[in-house]
Design a protein around this motif. Sequence first.
Motif, PDB file in Angstrom:
ATOM      1  N   GLN A 166      -0.196   3.240  -0.334  1.00 14.58           N
ATOM      2  CA  GLN A 166      -0.531   2.018   0.390  1.00 14.58           C
ATOM      3  C   GLN A 166      -1.359   2.303   1.632  1.00 14.58           C
ATOM      4  N   GLY A 167      -1.673   3.529   1.910  1.00 16.18           N
ATOM      5  CA  GLY A 167      -2.372   3.851   3.161  1.00 16.18           C
ATOM      6  C   GLY A 167      -3.740   4.433   2.969  1.00 16.18           C
ATOM      7  N   GLY A 168      -4.443   4.068   1.892  1.00 16.56           N
ATOM      8  CA  GLY A 168      -5.777   4.607   1.666  1.00 16.56           C
ATOM      9  C   GLY A 168      -6.754   4.150   2.725  1.00 16.56           C
ATOM     10  N   GLY A 385      -0.309 -11.557   7.119  1.00 18.17           N
ATOM     11  CA  GLY A 385       0.382 -10.399   6.557  1.00 18.17           C
ATOM     12  C   GLY A 385      -0.535  -9.194   6.578  1.00 18.17           C
ATOM     13  N   LEU A 386      -0.005  -8.051   6.202  1.00 16.97           N
ATOM     14  CA  LEU A 386      -0.798  -6.829   6.109  1.00 16.97           C
ATOM     15  C   LEU A 386      -1.058  -6.502   4.644  1.00 16.97           C
ATOM     16  N   PRO A 387      -2.139  -5.801   4.345  1.00 18.28           N
ATOM     17  CA  PRO A 387      -2.430  -5.470   2.944  1.00 18.28           C
ATOM     18  C   PRO A 387      -1.346  -4.595   2.350  1.00 18.28           C
ATOM     19  N   SER A 388      -1.063  -4.835   1.082  1.00 16.66           N
ATOM     20  CA  SER A 388      -0.049  -4.053   0.367  1.00 16.66           C
ATOM     21  C   SER A 388      -0.595  -3.733  -1.013  1.00 16.66           C
ATOM     22  N   ALA A 389       0.210  -3.042  -1.797  1.00 19.46           N
ATOM     23  CA  ALA A 389      -0.215  -2.726  -3.160  1.00 19.46           C
ATOM     24  C   ALA A 389      -0.442  -3.998  -3.968  1.00 19.46           C
ATOM     25  N   ALA A 401       1.179  -0.437 -10.727  1.00 15.54           N
ATOM     26  CA  ALA A 401       2.585  -0.093 -10.522  1.00 15.54           C
ATOM     27  C   ALA A 401       3.333  -1.264  -9.900  1.00 15.54           C
ATOM     28  N   TYR A 402       2.703  -1.896  -8.929  1.00 19.02           N
ATOM     29  CA  TYR A 402       3.312  -3.042  -8.241  1.00 19.02           C
ATOM     30  C   TYR A 402       3.601  -4.163  -9.241  1.00 19.02           C
TER      31      TYR A 402
END
Length: 724
Positions: A166-168, A385-389, A401-402
């Motif tokens: 999640q941190g790319g 919100g913050l970006p997520s998978a 995967a998510y």
Amino acid sequence: MATLLARLGRSAFRRRRAVLATWLLLLVLAGSAALAFRGTTDNQFTIPGTESQLALDVLHQRLPAATTAGADLVFAPPAGQTVTSPAVQAVITDVLARAAQIPGATVVPPDKTGLGAPDGSLAVAQVTLAKTIDQVTPADRATLEATADTARAGGVQVEFGGQVFQGGSTAISVLEVAGIAIAFVVLIVTFGSLAAAGMPLLTGLMGVGIGLAGLTGLSGVITLSSTAPVLALMLGLAVGIDYSLFIVSRHRAQLAQGMGLEESAARAVGTAGGAVVFAGLTVIIALSGFAVVGIPFLTVMGLGAAGTVLVTVVVALTLVPAMLGFAGERLRPKPGSRAARRETGGATVGSRWVAGVTRRPVAALLACVIGLGLMAIPALDLQLGLPSAGTAAPDSTQRKAYDLIAERVGPGVNGPLTLVVDTAGSGSSAATAGQALVQALTGTQDVAAATPPRPIPGDTLAVVSVVPASAPDSRETSDLVRRIRDLAPGIELATGSQISVTGPTALGIDVSGALSGALPVFVLVVVGLALLLLGLVFRSIVVPVKAALGFLLTVGASLGAVVAVFQWGWLAGPLGVSTTGPIISFLPVLMVGILFGLAMDYQVFLVSRMREDWVHGTPAREAVGTGFRAAARVVTAAALIMTSVFAGFVLADDTIIKPIGFALALGVLIDAFVVRMTLVPAVMALFGERAWWFPRWLDRAVPHVDIEGDALSSPDGAKDPVSA
């Protein structure tokens, strides 16, 4: 100021070879520093002092293993098989064995994680690396993914998710700077000359190159979000080209009227350069104002972009007049040519437009306000919100995967909450307090599961994992975090403990909440700054108030459009928006800061020409038309260039960059063409001479800023007093 800038422009014109050599040397030095000191960037957005971050700090100090980076390995068997089929089991065993060989990796197989689909259609293993998330590199992710190569070849779907994926970082691609080509076309149409069109582009790229290289070099010594260089590039390109455009355009207009080359270059810097200085300082102050929010990653982003803008301003004031010297007579429009007629007079689209607006100012004003007000309505449903998978590209492994976990196990498994129970100093048992917490959570709304407490040796700290019933970025999960925090004080009092909620999901919720709370304060600071700066420059009450209100309309309409597209899904297909959901939490603050600076650019360049004509004796209502005509073509070109640059970033697949590019591109269009070129002349025409009213006591107290260039002319207006 005009006199000083004119001398600077004249000096750069005369010493053009030395000026060009100096900037080329600075570019080489900055590039060398970038190569020598370049560090890594990330997309980890945290805010010190929030409950989730404080709890994470406690875990890092007393239970380091709980803060190491983890990844989910998701196994989906082919049709007709389950995860217990011998062939699939062999694949899972092989992949986990390969993962276990990674230095520092700890593997937890599916039968130990307890995560999997009841029907055997999915199994989830976990791999923990011996490093924190900010230490994970792209190479680490690639090594993990490589463990599944043979499994995928055998027909078993293996996807990777969790915190590690999640941190790319956000990369700059060729597509994102495609707007430069459009900007060049706009410049050619504006000037009708390849030489004149190429100059703003080259000098703008020079400023951006130096600023971006310097920022890249700093990434080796400071923590830099991967969004910061992209933001610096985005803004630097837009304002760098525009600032050069304003000076070159003024120079060509003066050449068309017969002025000498050196004289024209000096006057262009002394007049248009004054507006560039004010506009640039406005953008820099607005970006530096991110520090007011008190959020480190946002402060770094703002200061990085501000530094690049500062370089572009200095380039415009020094390198541009030097390049004007190299270009010489090639920039002078030929007598009788279309370019010459356009510079010296005649009816234009701009003159006809402003005539129509000032003829019916009330109708134009109402149309702008009502139209922008309707566009702003979706902003009332803004969810941050913050970006997520879950918002990653559909073809990425973390998104697959998510989706598999959400569909077959439960959406909340993608964002478990970590509850930290701390009894240090109270003499109470952390395990007992943790058990009381688990019991209290049993049956709580939106809690799918709560694991038994895991105490550390000494029994002063325990960790409870809670799986929400809803997705990590849903309102229900945000409500659950608040519900747990409301529940905590009673348990703390009864057990002598301190309970905190943390984990990536809680961190994102806290960051979004902090940014939402900071936004009104930031808006007040920015609007107040607009009133002060514009009052200082234009010596008027109406002009700054009108500018500030127009700016708020721009922000509201732009934010409404962002919500409609990226949250509601309107026009998502044509714009390439693959996933809708909460808006990136720092986007509203970025929009306010950046659009404020750019809006003041257009305000200054447009209204300063109106004021210039008014102070030289033209009646106020007539000055609206003459000033508009003189500046409209350049402002139009500048707005189209900025829009082109920002729109190029809409082509990006990145879930952070795409909405930022969209918001800024649309915001510039709205502010330039609806607010500044329609609402502004309508209001100025309505107020007439009263638009320039300024209390005498305030006029005496406020210093005079000469951006019209009055000081450059002798009383008869014939000669520049700084020609020596």
